[in-house]
Write a protein that holds these residues in place. Structure first.
Motif, PDB file in Angstrom:
ATOM      1  N   LEU A 180       0.814  -1.215   0.000  1.00  0.00           N
ATOM      2  CA  LEU A 180       0.000   0.000   0.000  1.00  0.00           C
ATOM      3  C   LEU A 180       0.847   1.263   0.000  1.00  0.00           C
ATOM      4  O   LEU A 180       0.302   2.369  -0.050  1.00  0.00           O
ATOM      5  CB  LEU A 180      -0.936   0.022   1.219  1.00  0.00           C
ATOM      6  CG  LEU A 180      -2.079  -0.997   1.213  1.00  0.00           C
ATOM      7  CD1 LEU A 180      -2.874  -0.904   2.502  1.00  0.00           C
ATOM      8  CD2 LEU A 180      -2.979  -0.791   0.019  1.00  0.00           C
ATOM      9  N   ALA A 181       2.159   1.117   0.074  1.00  0.00           N
ATOM     10  CA  ALA A 181       3.031   2.296   0.086  1.00  0.00           C
ATOM     11  C   ALA A 181       2.983   2.994  -1.274  1.00  0.00           C
ATOM     12  O   ALA A 181       2.909   2.353  -2.313  1.00  0.00           O
ATOM     13  CB  ALA A 181       4.461   1.884   0.420  1.00  0.00           C
ATOM     14  N   ASP A 182       3.039   4.320  -1.227  1.00  0.00           N
ATOM     15  CA  ASP A 182       2.907   5.141  -2.431  1.00  0.00           C
ATOM     16  C   ASP A 182       3.404   6.533  -2.077  1.00  0.00           C
ATOM     17  O   ASP A 182       3.214   6.990  -0.952  1.00  0.00           O
ATOM     18  CB  ASP A 182       1.433   5.161  -2.858  1.00  0.00           C
ATOM     19  CG  ASP A 182       1.130   6.251  -3.862  1.00  0.00           C
ATOM     20  OD1 ASP A 182       0.612   7.304  -3.436  1.00  0.00           O
ATOM     21  OD2 ASP A 182       1.421   6.077  -5.044  1.00  0.00           O
ATOM     22  N   PRO A 183       4.074   7.238  -3.005  1.00  0.00           N
ATOM     23  CA  PRO A 183       4.559   8.587  -2.677  1.00  0.00           C
ATOM     24  C   PRO A 183       3.472   9.522  -2.171  1.00  0.00           C
ATOM     25  O   PRO A 183       3.715  10.366  -1.299  1.00  0.00           O
ATOM     26  CB  PRO A 183       5.123   9.077  -4.025  1.00  0.00           C
ATOM     27  CG  PRO A 183       5.510   7.832  -4.743  1.00  0.00           C
ATOM     28  CD  PRO A 183       4.491   6.808  -4.351  1.00  0.00           C
ATOM     29  N   PHE A 184       2.252   9.378  -2.677  1.00  0.00           N
ATOM     30  CA  PHE A 184       1.148  10.236  -2.247  1.00  0.00           C
ATOM     31  C   PHE A 184       0.599   9.772  -0.905  1.00  0.00           C
ATOM     32  O   PHE A 184       0.427  10.571   0.023  1.00  0.00           O
ATOM     33  CB  PHE A 184       0.046  10.220  -3.306  1.00  0.00           C
ATOM     34  CG  PHE A 184      -1.073  11.192  -3.043  1.00  0.00           C
ATOM     35  CD1 PHE A 184      -0.911  12.540  -3.310  1.00  0.00           C
ATOM     36  CD2 PHE A 184      -2.276  10.749  -2.537  1.00  0.00           C
ATOM     37  CE1 PHE A 184      -1.940  13.447  -3.068  1.00  0.00           C
ATOM     38  CE2 PHE A 184      -3.316  11.632  -2.298  1.00  0.00           C
ATOM     39  CZ  PHE A 184      -3.152  12.991  -2.561  1.00  0.00           C
ATOM     40  N   LEU A 185       0.344   8.478  -0.758  1.00  0.00           N
ATOM     41  CA  LEU A 185      -0.265   7.962   0.462  1.00  0.00           C
ATOM     42  C   LEU A 185       0.683   8.057   1.656  1.00  0.00           C
ATOM     43  O   LEU A 185       0.232   8.173   2.799  1.00  0.00           O
ATOM     44  CB  LEU A 185      -0.690   6.503   0.255  1.00  0.00           C
ATOM     45  CG  LEU A 185      -1.790   6.285  -0.795  1.00  0.00           C
ATOM     46  CD1 LEU A 185      -2.008   4.801  -1.021  1.00  0.00           C
ATOM     47  CD2 LEU A 185      -3.085   6.949  -0.355  1.00  0.00           C
ATOM     48  N   LEU A 186       1.988   7.993   1.414  1.00  0.00           N
ATOM     49  CA  LEU A 186       2.948   8.119   2.510  1.00  0.00           C
ATOM     50  C   LEU A 186       3.319   9.573   2.793  1.00  0.00           C
ATOM     51  O   LEU A 186       4.181   9.836   3.620  1.00  0.00           O
ATOM     52  CB  LEU A 186       4.217   7.321   2.203  1.00  0.00           C
ATOM     53  CG  LEU A 186       4.074   5.805   2.169  1.00  0.00           C
ATOM     54  CD1 LEU A 186       5.431   5.138   2.034  1.00  0.00           C
ATOM     55  CD2 LEU A 186       3.361   5.287   3.414  1.00  0.00           C
ATOM     56  N   GLY A 187       2.691  10.504   2.115  1.00  0.00           N
ATOM     57  CA  GLY A 187       2.921  11.913   2.397  1.00  0.00           C
ATOM     58  C   GLY A 187       4.104  12.516   1.684  1.00  0.00           C
ATOM     59  O   GLY A 187       4.347  13.717   1.812  1.00  0.00           O
ATOM     60  N   ALA A 188       4.860  11.704   0.892  1.00  0.00           N
ATOM     61  CA  ALA A 188       6.050  12.242   0.232  1.00  0.00           C
ATOM     62  C   ALA A 188       5.673  13.303  -0.798  1.00  0.00           C
ATOM     63  O   ALA A 188       6.288  14.372  -0.864  1.00  0.00           O
ATOM     64  CB  ALA A 188       6.836  11.117  -0.432  1.00  0.00           C
ATOM     65  N   SER A 189       4.640  13.038  -1.601  1.00  0.00           N
ATOM     66  CA  SER A 189       4.200  14.026  -2.590  1.00  0.00           C
ATOM     67  C   SER A 189       3.640  15.265  -1.917  1.00  0.00           C
ATOM     68  O   SER A 189       3.892  16.395  -2.344  1.00  0.00           O
ATOM     69  CB  SER A 189       3.148  13.408  -3.516  1.00  0.00           C
ATOM     70  OG  SER A 189       3.707  12.394  -4.304  1.00  0.00           O
ATOM     71  N   SER A 190       2.870  15.068  -0.847  1.00  0.00           N
ATOM     72  CA  SER A 190       2.319  16.212  -0.120  1.00  0.00           C
ATOM     73  C   SER A 190       3.417  17.027   0.539  1.00  0.00           C
ATOM     74  O   SER A 190       3.349  18.258   0.579  1.00  0.00           O
ATOM     75  CB  SER A 190       1.322  15.720   0.936  1.00  0.00           C
ATOM     76  OG  SER A 190       0.255  15.028   0.340  1.00  0.00           O
ATOM     77  N   GLY A 191       4.440  16.347   1.064  1.00  0.00           N
ATOM     78  CA  GLY A 191       5.554  17.056   1.665  1.00  0.00           C
ATOM     79  C   GLY A 191       6.328  17.853   0.628  1.00  0.00           C
ATOM     80  O   GLY A 191       6.702  19.014   0.871  1.00  0.00           O
TER      81      GLY A 191
END
Length: 342
Positions: free
Chosen positions: A90-101
């Motif tokens: 389920l890890a994903d740049p968006f879901l893990l907050g990386a894109s939001s950060g």
């Protein structure tokens, strides 16, 4: 490389070529595919065509399609690596907050930065810092007692996203300039409409170097799938490797988001589909995911441009409409699996 993998790569390359032609031909103004081919081949051979169609393709659509391919490939590769690093599909740049950060870092620079720092190297650097900070925060919150469950990972990612969303909203309120407000909205929704030829070099370089390095690290990524104890038994310093891989992945995400805004679910869906086709070995998985991500985002952007033409829907909305149900299905499946094995 296995024959099956080569065949998949060839099919994806053909699909990318077809989606590129579609992206150049379709839009508010439709251009015949043979005319597209003539304009592109003429430009590549040094005999650039003139006229409205040539201007639309060379100045508007082609840089946009290329940026979409680069960003889609990079997000898919980043998602593939993150899933290996945290051992969670389920890890994903968006879901893990990386894109939001990364988006929050870019927004802070846009609103409070000045001059060349705001729109030069300062933008991708701030996006990288935000991406790295978000990933570290989510990982620290989700990991407890040496283990990490899907539930904790998801909740930690949602919590960090809410915090970063609130920060971005606060910046939006504090900004008094309409141009800055439009830029902030762009970072939160994601879009490729601002693609320009002079801005393609940095994201393309980040994609090529980052993907090349990660493919070279395919064996350590495979070892992580056996767990930290298993990886350590096989000679891998899991903690040190994971930290280095987090930095490299955050750098790729930060650079891409600096030019596309936060586009979700590409790094979730594409690696999962690629894994179903070529298996979990990263030497084959990473290039397949890269090509698959490029095809997916080019087509998603085509839908964003044409679904409500002449109006344009942010491409992040399109990927969310597709990825949201996919995420819920995967979450349901993962929760059922944990319930059976827990």
């Amino acid at each position: 490389m296995r024959l099956r993998t080569v065949a998949v790569l060839l099919v994806l390359a053909a699909a990318l070529a077809a989606s590129t032609v579609a992206g150049l031909a379709l839009g508010a103004v439709r251009i015949a595919p043979d005319r597209v081919f003539d304009i592109v081949v003429g430009g590549l051979s040094g005999e650039r065509r003139t006229g409205a169609f040539a201007a639309i393709i060379w100045d508007v659509r082609l840089p946009r399609v290329l940026l979409g391919a680069v960003v889609g490939a990079g997000l898919a590769v980043a998602g593939t690596v993150l899933q290996a690093l945290v051992r969670n599909e389920l890890a994903d740049p968006f879901l893990l907050g990386a894109s939001s950060g990364a988006s929050a870092g870019a927004v802070l620079v846009i609103v409070f930065g000045t001059g060349a720092f705001a729109f030069g190297m300062g933008l991708p650097l701030a996006a990288f810092a935000g991406s790295m900070a978000a990933l570290v925060a989510v990982y620290a919150m989700a990991r407890r007692g040496g283990t990490m469950t899907t539930g904790r990972l998801t909740l930690a990612g949602v919590a960090v996203q809410y915090i970063l969303s609130a920060l971005t909203s606060l910046v939006l309120v504090l900004s008094a300039h309409p141009d800055q407000i439009r830029s902030v909205l762009f970072w939160t929704l994601g879009g490729l409409g601002g693609a320009r030829w002079d801005e393609l070099a940095l994201p393309a370089t980040a994609l090529l170097l980052g993907t090349g390095l990660l493919i070279a690290l395919a064996r350590p990524l495979d070892l992580l799938l056996a767990g930290e104890e298993g990886a350590r038994t096989l000679g891998l310093d899991a903690a040190r490797f994971r930290a280095a891989a987090f930095v490299l992945t955050s750098l790729v995400i930060g650079v891409l988001v600096a030019y596309s805004g936060a586009i979700g679910f590409v790094g979730l869906m594409v690696p999962h589909a690629a894994r179903m086709v070529v298996g979990a070995g990263h030497r084959a998985l990473l290039p397949v995911a890269a090509l698959g991500g490029a095809v997916f985002l080019v087509l998603a952007d085509l839908v964003a441009r044409t679904a409500a033409a002449p109006a344009e829907v942010p491409v992040g909305v399109v990927t969310a409409l597709v990825g949201g149900p996919f995420f819920l299905w995967m979450l349901r499946r993962s929760t059922r699996t944990e319930g059976i094995t827990g």
